[in-house]
Design an enzyme around this catalytic site. Structure first.
Site, PDB file in Angstrom:
ATOM      1  N   GLU A   1       7.328 -14.319 -11.976  1.00  0.00           N
ATOM      2  CA  GLU A   1       6.942 -12.933 -11.564  1.00  0.00           C
ATOM      3  C   GLU A   1       6.058 -12.194 -12.508  1.00  0.00           C
ATOM      4  OE1 GLU A   1       9.347 -11.133  -7.772  1.00  0.00           O
ATOM      5  OE2 GLU A   1      10.570 -11.380  -9.643  1.00  0.00           O
TER       6      GLU A   1
ATOM      7  N   HIS B   1      17.021 -36.377  -9.842  1.00  0.00           N
ATOM      8  CA  HIS B   1      16.285 -36.889  -8.941  1.00  0.00           C
ATOM      9  C   HIS B   1      14.682 -36.478  -8.873  1.00  0.00           C
ATOM     10  CE1 HIS B   1      20.023 -38.623  -7.177  1.00  0.00           C
ATOM     11  NE2 HIS B   1      20.501 -37.226  -7.200  1.00  0.00           N
TER      12      HIS B   1
ATOM     13  N   ASN C   1      -1.536   1.899   5.533  1.00  0.00           N
ATOM     14  CA  ASN C   1      -0.535   1.077   5.226  1.00  0.00           C
ATOM     15  C   ASN C   1      -0.262   0.220   6.370  1.00  0.00           C
ATOM     16  OD1 ASN C   1       2.848   1.179   4.064  1.00  0.00           O
ATOM     17  ND2 ASN C   1       1.340  -0.577   3.901  1.00  0.00           N
ATOM     18  N   GLY C   2      -0.595  -1.083   6.161  1.00  0.00           N
ATOM     19  CA  GLY C   2      -0.305  -1.914   7.526  1.00  0.00           C
ATOM     20  C   GLY C   2      -1.646  -2.758   7.779  1.00  0.00           C
TER      21      GLY C   2
ATOM     22  N   TRP D   1      -2.816  -2.717  -1.833  1.00  0.00           N
ATOM     23  CA  TRP D   1      -2.300  -4.322  -1.736  1.00  0.00           C
ATOM     24  C   TRP D   1      -3.177  -4.921  -0.633  1.00  0.00           C
ATOM     25  CZ3 TRP D   1      -0.335  -8.344   0.687  1.00  0.00           C
ATOM     26  CH2 TRP D   1       0.184  -9.435   0.166  1.00  0.00           C
TER      27      TRP D   1
ATOM     28  N   LYS E   1      12.245 -14.694 -11.720  1.00  0.00           N
ATOM     29  CA  LYS E   1      11.652 -13.439 -12.611  1.00  0.00           C
ATOM     30  C   LYS E   1      10.748 -13.979 -13.637  1.00  0.00           C
ATOM     31  CE  LYS E   1      13.079 -10.857 -10.899  1.00  0.00           C
ATOM     32  NZ  LYS E   1      13.878 -10.922  -9.598  1.00  0.00           N
TER      33      LYS E   1
ATOM     34  N   CYS F   1       0.722  -1.269   0.049  1.00  0.00           N
ATOM     35  CA  CYS F   1       0.212   0.036  -0.023  1.00  0.00           C
ATOM     36  C   CYS F   1       0.820   1.228  -0.194  1.00  0.00           C
ATOM     37  CB  CYS F   1      -1.167   0.108   1.313  1.00  0.00           C
ATOM     38  SG  CYS F   1      -2.160  -1.220   1.234  1.00  0.00           S
TER      39      CYS F   1
ATOM     40  N   GLU G   1      17.019 -17.493  -9.297  1.00  0.00           N
ATOM     41  CA  GLU G   1      16.579 -16.343  -9.614  1.00  0.00           C
ATOM     42  C   GLU G   1      15.961 -15.897 -10.842  1.00  0.00           C
ATOM     43  OE1 GLU G   1      16.180 -13.451  -7.946  1.00  0.00           O
ATOM     44  OE2 GLU G   1      16.178 -11.719  -9.168  1.00  0.00           O
TER      45      GLU G   1
ATOM     46  N   ARG H   1       4.209   0.029  -4.684  1.00  0.00           N
ATOM     47  CA  ARG H   1       3.790  -0.533  -3.294  1.00  0.00           C
ATOM     48  C   ARG H   1       2.369  -1.386  -3.253  1.00  0.00           C
ATOM     49  NH1 ARG H   1       6.914   1.360   0.359  1.00  0.00           N
ATOM     50  NH2 ARG H   1       5.285   0.796   2.059  1.00  0.00           N
TER      51      ARG H   1
ATOM     52  N   LYS I   1       5.977  -4.598  -4.207  1.00  0.00           N
ATOM     53  CA  LYS I   1       7.673  -4.217  -4.229  1.00  0.00           C
ATOM     54  C   LYS I   1       8.112  -4.453  -2.543  1.00  0.00           C
ATOM     55  CE  LYS I   1      11.409  -2.821  -6.004  1.00  0.00           C
ATOM     56  NZ  LYS I   1      11.843  -4.070  -6.683  1.00  0.00           N
TER      57      LYS I   1
HETATM   58  C1  G6P Z   1       8.999  -8.813  -2.727  1.00  0.00           C
HETATM   59  C2  G6P Z   1       9.375  -8.250  -3.907  1.00  0.00           C
HETATM   60  C3  G6P Z   1      10.569  -9.096  -4.171  1.00  0.00           C
HETATM   61  C4  G6P Z   1      11.717  -8.818  -3.409  1.00  0.00           C
HETATM   62  C5  G6P Z   1      11.175  -9.266  -1.863  1.00  0.00           C
HETATM   63  C6  G6P Z   1      12.229  -9.033  -0.791  1.00  0.00           C
HETATM   64  O1  G6P Z   1       8.425 -10.055  -2.746  1.00  0.00           O
HETATM   65  O2  G6P Z   1       8.477  -8.421  -5.120  1.00  0.00           O
HETATM   66  O3  G6P Z   1      11.157  -8.527  -5.571  1.00  0.00           O
HETATM   67  O4  G6P Z   1      12.917  -9.577  -3.567  1.00  0.00           O
HETATM   68  O5  G6P Z   1       9.824  -8.804  -1.534  1.00  0.00           O
HETATM   69  O6  G6P Z   1      12.184  -7.504  -0.666  1.00  0.00           O
HETATM   70  P1  G6P Z   1      13.252  -6.704   0.031  1.00  0.00           P
HETATM   71  O7  G6P Z   1      12.940  -5.345   0.017  1.00  0.00           O
HETATM   72  O8  G6P Z   1      13.415  -7.196   1.514  1.00  0.00           O
HETATM   73  O9  G6P Z   1      14.429  -7.218  -0.804  1.00  0.00           O
END
Ligand code: G6P
Length: 615
Positions: free
Chosen positions: A495, A511, A101-102, A75, A492, A2, A488, A27, A610
């Site tokens: 996501e 395995h 937000n929270g 969010w 990506k 948020c 990673e 956010r 994010k």
């Molecule tokens: C969210 C984001 C990711 C990020 C993760 C950890 O899931 O979408 O991109 O890697 O949080 O966030 P941070 O700010 O702690 O790296």
């Protein structure tokens, strides 16, 4: 999660708030809303959807005139994303309006109590409970808004950054923070409030970041008065000068923030090691580390915690710390670590990695580690973020604002910082030869140039993406340092394209995942020069003999894999420990192009956010 924005001053507030919401959309973006005070009434408009949907609705439905406004991009936590659950929320009288937000964890109990007292709720949110609780305190205790917010928040369990105002006192905004970020921008006779400084950066460089358990009453044309929520003591405001500039938070000609951020990697990796890596003098200087180096050197082990991409950077660091500095390392998901009663002692060093510096699980894990006496070192990107303040010391990555929800430049700059730490420790401990140490320093300096070169494959990667954009599953394989890169790469793709992808250590394929392989299954294999090269070649053969389709990331000049793979993407050579900084690039680009071709919202993928400030 948020984003919240508020404005009180002399200009029309709505354009400021709307633009602010657009910048904070990273956010959360499942619904949005604004409340504007026009001098008499509060005009409220909210909707499920994006800030752009809100802007359209506002145009058709309400007057936007007024110099006081608040806005929210959501969010969802409590209550599905719909118009009613969107913020802002009114209190029952219609006098108070709030954005939040929270999460208010004890909202159920508070709500029952308020219902008994005759309050009616229209939404499923915890926020509507909070605004009515504040109203109830105002009525019963006959206090003003600021005091009522304070009394109410003392009954609340959970996390919040809130902005609330009373239409009968339109010269005042009340804000408070616990667990979620809140910045106050100080302009000339005007004030801004936001989850981060991006909404007000073109208006002022001066900001106050509220600390946890602080609240502020912001009076139009006057002052910001900050108090501790618990004991009412006054806090002297600390005004920071911001380093952020507008260019950093705009797309700068790129179609998406993600692409811009991928392309920024050569320069931000350089920014991250600038002044720290002095290859010509054979030195590494990390301000946050200098005074604590013995803690690391004498540590029984290093525990690295993080979430998502930051956890992957931690996995890369495990290889490099153990390999070069010979310190045992464990890497943990912060969310697991905090709940599994881990054994932590004063001889442990914990490294917490977080781009945002706000991730709730990482923060809780840090607090746990500190309570057990461990020394906690932060690797954060956002300067002044909660995690950077909560850790004993740390090093910032200097990646600049990362706005695309899928993390890219944060990852490579985190690895850069962690590599510097590992090399520094290795040299202090004497676990690396003088010669190798110097070679690493020189090679690290060459990384930006090599990343630049890796980016030149962009068009080729796009054509590969075109071939596979309709695949339903992907497998990513890597070994050693490149196993976390495989994870990673798969993350990506998941996501932003919503294609199922799994990352696996190449040797583990036999395995289990090997059962999935057929002509429908693209397998991305990181097969650059390394100690495991021959083994990875065997893995490729195993896939080929089961009709799997190989997209291989190889080192320049490779001939063996080139003959076996269906598609090959070359990257420059570098020592194995530094390869993740290079091999990550084509994987970022591949996921980007596939997502664009599938018409996905690359910068704001569904359901994600994010900065994850809830558990
Ligand atoms: C969210 C984001 C990711 C990020 C993760 C950890 O899931 O979408 O991109 O890697 O949080 O966030 P941070 O700010 O702690 O790296």
């Amino acid at each position: 999660m948020c984003g919240i924005v508020g404005y009180i001053g002399h200009r029309e507030a709505y354009p400021v708030v709307l633009k602010g919401l657009q910048r904070l959309e990273y956010r959360g973006y499942d619904s949005a809303g604004v409340a504007i005070f026009d001098g008499n009434e509060i005009n409220l408009c909210k909707t499920k959807g994006k800030v752009a949907d809100l802007a359209l609705k506002v145009k058709n439905e309400i007057s936007t005139h007024g110099t006081l406004a608040i806005g929210h991009t959501r969010w969802a936590t409590h209550g599905i994303p719909n118009d009613i659950n969107s913020h802002p929320h009114f209190s029952n009288s219609g006098n108070l309006v709030i954005i939040h937000n929270g999460i208010i964890e004890n909202y159920g109990t508070l709500k029952k109590e308020l219902i008994k007292r005759g309050y009616i709720f229209t939404s499923d949110t915890d926020t509507e409970v909070l605004v009515n609780l504040i109203e109830d305190v105002m009525k019963n205790e006959k206090v003003k808004l600021g005091k009522a917010v304070q009394i109410a928040l003392n009954q609340v369990v959970g996390a919040y950054a809130i902005v609330v105002f009373d239409k009968n006192k339109p010269n005042e905004l009340v804000v408070a923070k616990l667990g979620s970020p809140l910045a106050i921008g100080i302009g000339e006779d005007e004030f801004f409030v936001a989850s981060d400084a991006s909404p007000f950066i073109e208006f002022t460089n001066n900001a106050i970041y509220l600390e946890d358990e602080e609240m502020a009453v912001i009076r139009r044309n006057k002052e910001v008065k900050i108090r501790k929520i618990k004991d009412d003591s006054l806090v002297e405001p600390y005004i920071q000068e911001l380093q952020l500039n507008l260019e950093q938070i705009e797309k700068g000609g790129f179609d998406h923030f993600m692409l811009k951020e991928i392309y920024e990697q050569p320069s931000v990796i350089k920014d991250t090691y600038r002044g720290r890596l002095l290859a010509d003098q054979g030195l590494i200087k990390l301000g946050g580390l200098e005074d604590h180096i013995q803690k690391f050197v004498n540590a029984d082990r290093i525990i690295i915690i993080g979430c998502g991409t930051s956890w992957h950077a931690g996995l890369v660091a495990e290889y490099i710390f153990e390999d070069l500095a010979r310190i045992p390392v464990e890497v943990e998901y912060a969310s697991e670590f905090r709940y599994r009663n881990p054994i932590i002692t004063e001889k442990d060093v914990v490294i917490a990695i977080s781009q945002s510096g706000e991730t709730a699980d990482t923060l809780a894990a840090i607090k746990l580690a500190k309570s057990k006496g461990a020394f906690v070192y932060g690797v954060c990107n956002v300067v002044g973020s909660t995690i950077s303040r909560e850790t004993h010391s740390g090093s910032y990555t200097h990646a600049g604002p990362e706005i695309g929800v899928a993390s890219t430049k944060a990852f490579t700059t985190q690895i850069t910082v962690l590599t510097l730490i590992a090399l520094k420790l290795a040299s202090v401990k004497g676990t690396i030869s003088y010669r190798d140490y110097n070679i690493y320093l020189q090679e690290l300096e060459l990384i930006p140039e090599k990343v630049e070169k890796a980016l030149l494959s962009n068009e080729h990667i796009k054509t590969v993406g075109e071939v596979f954009k309709n695949a339903r599953n992907f497998l990513y394989l890597g070994r050693g340092y490149n196993f976390p890169v495989a994870l990673e790469g798969a993350l990506k793709l998941k996501e932003i394209s919503y294609i199922h992808a799994e990352g696996y250590p190449a040797a583990e394929m036999k395995h289990g995942p090997i059962a999935l392989i057929d002509e429908e299954m693209p397998v991305v294999v990181i097969a650059v020069n390394s100690n495991h090269y021959d083994k990875v070649v065997s893995n490729i053969q195993e896939i080929k003999s089961r009709k799997g389709v190989i997209i291989a990331i190889v080192s320049e000049g490779d001939t063996t894999v080139k003959e076996m793979a269906d598609y090959v993407i070359e990257v420059p050579n570098t020592p194995e420990s530094l390869t993740p900084l290079i091999t990550t690039i084509p994987l970022q680009l591949l996921s980007y192009h596939i997502a664009v071709m599938l018409n996905r919202n690359v910068d704001q993928p569904r359901n994600l956010a994010k900065s994850v400030t809830v558990e």
